[in-house]
Design a protein around this motif. Structure first.
Motif, PDB file in Angstrom:
ATOM      1  N   GLY A 120       2.146 -21.255 -54.317  1.00 56.12           N
ATOM      2  CA  GLY A 120       3.199 -20.835 -53.405  1.00 56.12           C
ATOM      3  C   GLY A 120       3.065 -21.354 -51.994  1.00 56.12           C
ATOM      4  N   THR A 121       1.950 -22.014 -51.681  1.00 57.17           N
ATOM      5  CA  THR A 121       1.739 -22.522 -50.327  1.00 57.17           C
ATOM      6  C   THR A 121       1.637 -24.036 -50.269  1.00 57.17           C
ATOM      7  OG1 THR A 121      -0.667 -22.306 -50.503  1.00 57.17           O
ATOM      8  CG2 THR A 121       0.551 -20.401 -49.679  1.00 57.17           C
ATOM      9  N   SER A 122       1.440 -24.682 -51.408  1.00 57.64           N
ATOM     10  CA  SER A 122       1.351 -26.139 -51.491  1.00 57.64           C
ATOM     11  C   SER A 122       2.193 -26.597 -52.667  1.00 57.64           C
ATOM     12  CB  SER A 122      -0.106 -26.582 -51.655  1.00 57.64           C
ATOM     13  OG  SER A 122      -0.689 -25.977 -52.799  1.00 57.64           O
ATOM     14  N   PRO A 123       2.543 -27.892 -52.745  1.00 57.20           N
ATOM     15  CA  PRO A 123       3.392 -28.350 -53.843  1.00 57.20           C
ATOM     16  C   PRO A 123       2.810 -27.984 -55.205  1.00 57.20           C
ATOM     17  CG  PRO A 123       3.210 -30.056 -52.175  1.00 57.20           C
ATOM     18  CD  PRO A 123       2.249 -28.979 -51.780  1.00 57.20           C
ATOM     19  N   ALA A 124       3.669 -27.498 -56.088  1.00 58.85           N
ATOM     20  CA  ALA A 124       3.231 -27.120 -57.428  1.00 58.85           C
ATOM     21  C   ALA A 124       2.753 -28.351 -58.193  1.00 58.85           C
ATOM     22  CB  ALA A 124       4.377 -26.451 -58.177  1.00 58.85           C
ATOM     23  N   THR A 125       1.763 -28.160 -59.039  1.00 59.73           N
ATOM     24  CA  THR A 125       1.324 -29.204 -59.962  1.00 59.73           C
ATOM     25  C   THR A 125       2.057 -28.996 -61.281  1.00 59.73           C
ATOM     26  OG1 THR A 125      -0.856 -29.351 -58.933  1.00 59.73           O
ATOM     27  CG2 THR A 125      -0.634 -30.220 -61.172  1.00 59.73           C
ATOM     28  N   ILE A 126       2.887 -29.957 -61.642  1.00 61.93           N
ATOM     29  CA  ILE A 126       3.725 -29.848 -62.833  1.00 61.93           C
ATOM     30  C   ILE A 126       3.284 -30.924 -63.827  1.00 61.93           C
ATOM     31  CG2 ILE A 126       6.084 -29.899 -63.728  1.00 61.93           C
ATOM     32  CD1 ILE A 126       7.019 -29.237 -60.843  1.00 61.93           C
ATOM     33  N   THR A 127       2.882 -30.516 -65.017  1.00 61.81           N
ATOM     34  CA  THR A 127       2.389 -31.444 -66.037  1.00 61.81           C
ATOM     35  C   THR A 127       3.399 -31.540 -67.173  1.00 61.81           C
ATOM     36  OG1 THR A 127       0.100 -30.856 -65.490  1.00 61.81           O
ATOM     37  CG2 THR A 127       0.485 -31.996 -67.592  1.00 61.81           C
ATOM     38  N   ILE A 128       3.903 -32.747 -67.407  1.00 65.43           N
ATOM     39  CA  ILE A 128       4.888 -32.966 -68.465  1.00 65.43           C
ATOM     40  C   ILE A 128       4.170 -33.007 -69.803  1.00 65.43           C
ATOM     41  CG2 ILE A 128       6.723 -34.486 -69.301  1.00 65.43           C
ATOM     42  CD1 ILE A 128       7.220 -33.223 -66.523  1.00 65.43           C
ATOM     43  N   PRO A 129       4.668 -32.307 -70.830  1.00 64.74           N
ATOM     44  CA  PRO A 129       3.997 -32.304 -72.141  1.00 64.74           C
ATOM     45  C   PRO A 129       3.967 -33.697 -72.763  1.00 64.74           C
ATOM     46  CG  PRO A 129       6.147 -31.251 -72.288  1.00 64.74           C
ATOM     47  CD  PRO A 129       5.883 -31.477 -70.841  1.00 64.74           C
ATOM     48  N   GLU A 130       2.808 -34.127 -73.156  1.00 64.42           N
ATOM     49  CA  GLU A 130       2.643 -35.479 -73.687  1.00 64.42           C
ATOM     50  C   GLU A 130       3.378 -35.628 -75.021  1.00 64.42           C
ATOM     51  OE1 GLU A 130      -1.007 -38.599 -74.732  1.00 64.42           O
ATOM     52  OE2 GLU A 130      -1.420 -36.617 -73.877  1.00 64.42           O
ATOM     53  N   GLY A 131       4.129 -36.718 -75.128  1.00 60.43           N
ATOM     54  CA  GLY A 131       4.816 -37.032 -76.380  1.00 60.43           C
ATOM     55  C   GLY A 131       6.106 -36.275 -76.606  1.00 60.43           C
ATOM     56  N   GLU A 132       6.479 -35.385 -75.706  1.00 63.02           N
ATOM     57  CA  GLU A 132       7.705 -34.605 -75.874  1.00 63.02           C
ATOM     58  C   GLU A 132       8.891 -35.352 -75.249  1.00 63.02           C
ATOM     59  OE1 GLU A 132       8.447 -31.754 -77.297  1.00 63.02           O
ATOM     60  OE2 GLU A 132       6.456 -31.022 -77.860  1.00 63.02           O
ATOM     61  N   GLU A 133      10.013 -35.371 -75.951  1.00 56.88           N
ATOM     62  CA  GLU A 133      11.244 -35.918 -75.396  1.00 56.88           C
ATOM     63  C   GLU A 133      11.875 -34.896 -74.454  1.00 56.88           C
ATOM     64  OE1 GLU A 133      12.689 -38.957 -75.777  1.00 56.88           O
ATOM     65  OE2 GLU A 133      10.812 -39.498 -76.789  1.00 56.88           O
ATOM     66  N   PRO A 134      12.516 -35.357 -73.420  1.00 55.67           N
ATOM     67  CA  PRO A 134      13.143 -34.395 -72.507  1.00 55.67           C
ATOM     68  C   PRO A 134      14.289 -33.664 -73.185  1.00 55.67           C
ATOM     69  CG  PRO A 134      13.818 -36.623 -71.966  1.00 55.67           C
ATOM     70  CD  PRO A 134      12.740 -36.753 -72.994  1.00 55.67           C
ATOM     71  N   PRO A 135      14.492 -32.401 -72.881  1.00 53.41           N
ATOM     72  CA  PRO A 135      15.610 -31.659 -73.488  1.00 53.41           C
ATOM     73  C   PRO A 135      16.938 -32.224 -73.016  1.00 53.41           C
ATOM     74  CG  PRO A 135      14.562 -30.362 -71.769  1.00 53.41           C
ATOM     75  CD  PRO A 135      13.708 -31.562 -71.948  1.00 53.41           C
ATOM     76  N   SER A 136      17.930 -32.146 -73.874  1.00 53.22           N
ATOM     77  CA  SER A 136      19.265 -32.651 -73.537  1.00 53.22           C
ATOM     78  C   SER A 136      20.110 -31.605 -72.828  1.00 53.22           C
ATOM     79  CB  SER A 136      19.993 -33.124 -74.801  1.00 53.22           C
ATOM     80  OG  SER A 136      20.112 -32.053 -75.731  1.00 53.22           O
ATOM     81  N   GLU A 137      19.679 -30.347 -72.858  1.00 53.49           N
ATOM     82  CA  GLU A 137      20.402 -29.265 -72.212  1.00 53.49           C
ATOM     83  C   GLU A 137      19.554 -28.684 -71.084  1.00 53.49           C
ATOM     84  OE1 GLU A 137      23.477 -28.497 -73.060  1.00 53.49           O
ATOM     85  OE2 GLU A 137      23.529 -29.822 -74.819  1.00 53.49           O
ATOM     86  N   LEU A 138      20.211 -28.015 -70.167  1.00 48.98           N
ATOM     87  CA  LEU A 138      19.522 -27.357 -69.060  1.00 48.98           C
ATOM     88  C   LEU A 138      18.556 -26.300 -69.593  1.00 48.98           C
ATOM     89  CD1 LEU A 138      19.267 -26.729 -65.975  1.00 48.98           C
ATOM     90  CD2 LEU A 138      21.126 -25.074 -66.309  1.00 48.98           C
ATOM     91  N   VAL A 139      17.327 -26.315 -69.081  1.00 46.08           N
ATOM     92  CA  VAL A 139      16.333 -25.293 -69.421  1.00 46.08           C
ATOM     93  C   VAL A 139      16.047 -24.472 -68.161  1.00 46.08           C
ATOM     94  CG1 VAL A 139      13.958 -24.854 -70.128  1.00 46.08           C
ATOM     95  CG2 VAL A 139      15.285 -26.670 -71.240  1.00 46.08           C
ATOM     96  N   VAL A 140      16.150 -23.160 -68.296  1.00 43.07           N
ATOM     97  CA  VAL A 140      15.849 -22.240 -67.198  1.00 43.07           C
ATOM     98  C   VAL A 140      14.788 -21.269 -67.695  1.00 43.07           C
ATOM     99  CG1 VAL A 140      16.777 -20.555 -65.577  1.00 43.07           C
ATOM    100  CG2 VAL A 140      18.232 -22.422 -66.390  1.00 43.07           C
TER     101      VAL A 140
END
Length: 337
Positions: free
Chosen positions: A211-231
């Motif tokens: 909450g005080t520094s940029p979040a570390t976001i790790t993309i799942p390896e080998g996964e295709e991006p979703p075609s629909e909005l994910v919340v």
């Protein structure tokens, strides 16, 4: 490195009457303000009065009685910002870190004409006293007030819009601006998400955030991006639900799904929390649809396909280099009004 592309699609929404002129809107805007100020300069006068030359009265607006201000002389110009208290408040005094909810009426001291008023609609506005872009007269005049307090504030030109004036509001560079203000309450805003942690969902990016520094976001390896909005909430806040059309304050980090590269964050030295209206087309569609209905205090993961991000961006326009990217944001919702 900071990228401005996302912020360019947001709109600063603090009421215009509260904000000093700044260079972020471009030289053309500043030039138009200065030109308007030059025209008004011919009617400006040397200081000739004080806040005591202003009287609180009443006016009838469509059958309702609302506050009004009467000037003993027009034009009226003050050398220094000063305050005339109408009613004392109760409770704890406000601090420079708080948000103040208030009702207000503003009058141009040079012309005697009303500029803006919230009273006919009984609306309130919220002002962040930590916002460095606030008019100096407000930064100094509202710290130390109490809920229920009302006052007349005669703001000198240098504590109002200064040499730039404000063309949109019809304020010249030497105009005194007079406010009648009723303080409703003061609150201490969140600085990061606060609430109950939510179990991570398999297949989505993982997040480490303090909450005080940029979040570390790790993309799942080998996964295709979703075609629909994910919340996907990561922390469920206990505040009110965000409604379309509300002004929302947030901290955020954004990366590309394709390589996990950071392209923008508000959690960077020298930047303030990001504020914009949600659900009104002032930011990308993925934010408008994804954040409405979330609660204040929440930390939300948004995975946004290109069509709901920058897919329609024009060449050389904001976000064009991200037009084919699926975007991943982590957003802390700090306040809404």
């Amino acid at each position: 490195m900071r990228s401005p592309k996302f912020r360019l699609l947001g709109l600063a929404v603090a009421p215009l009457i509260f904000l000093s002129a700044c260079g972020s809107d471009g030289d053309a805007d500043n030039a138009s303000q200065t030109a308007a100020g030059d025209d008004a300069a011919a009617t400006s006068i040397a200081p000739n009065g004080t806040v005591e030359d202003v009287t609180l009265t009443e006016a009838d607006v469509e059958g309702s009685t609302v506050p009004a201000l009467e000037l003993a002389k027009t034009p009226l110009s003050v050398a220094e910002t000063s305050v005339q208290e109408i009613e004392a408040g109760e409770g704890e005094t406000t601090t420079a870190e708080q948000d103040v909810e208030l009702r207000y009426l503003a009058v141009n001291g040079t012309t005697g004409e009303e500029i803006l008023s919230t009273f006919p609609t009984d609306e309130t506005v919220v002002m962040s006293l930590s916002n460095p872009n606030l008019l100096p007269g407000f930064l100094n005049g509202l710290v130390g007030t109490k809920p229920g307090q009302s006052m007349i504030l005669a703001m000198s030109p240098q504590d109002a819009f200064g040499a730039a004036g404000n063309a949109q509001l019809g304020i010249g560079p030497n105009d005194t601006v007079i406010f009648y203000v009723e303080v409703v309450k003061a609150t201490t805003p969140l600085t990061q998400a606060e609430g109950e942690a939510v179990e991570p969902v398999e297949g989505l990016p993982t997040v480490e955030a303090d909450g005080t520094s940029p979040a570390t976001i790790t993309i799942p390896e080998g996964e295709e991006p979703p075609s629909e909005l994910v919340v996907q909430p990561l922390i469920k806040g206990e505040g009110a639900e965000i409604q379309a059309g509300q002004q929302v304050r947030m901290q955020y980090t954004g990366v590309q799904w394709s390589d996990g590269e950071l392209f923008d964050t508000s959690l960077q030295e020298g930047r303030e929390a990001f504020e914009t209206v949600i659900g009104a087309g002032q930011v990308i569609q993925g934010w408008d649809e994804g954040l409405v209905g979330q609660t204040v205090g929440s930390r939300v993961l948004l995975v946004i396909p290109p069509a709901m991000g920058y897919g329609a961006a024009q060449e050389d326009g904001p976000g064009y280099e991200l037009k084919d990217e699926t975007l991943v944001f982590v957003v802390d919702i700090l306040a809404a009004q």
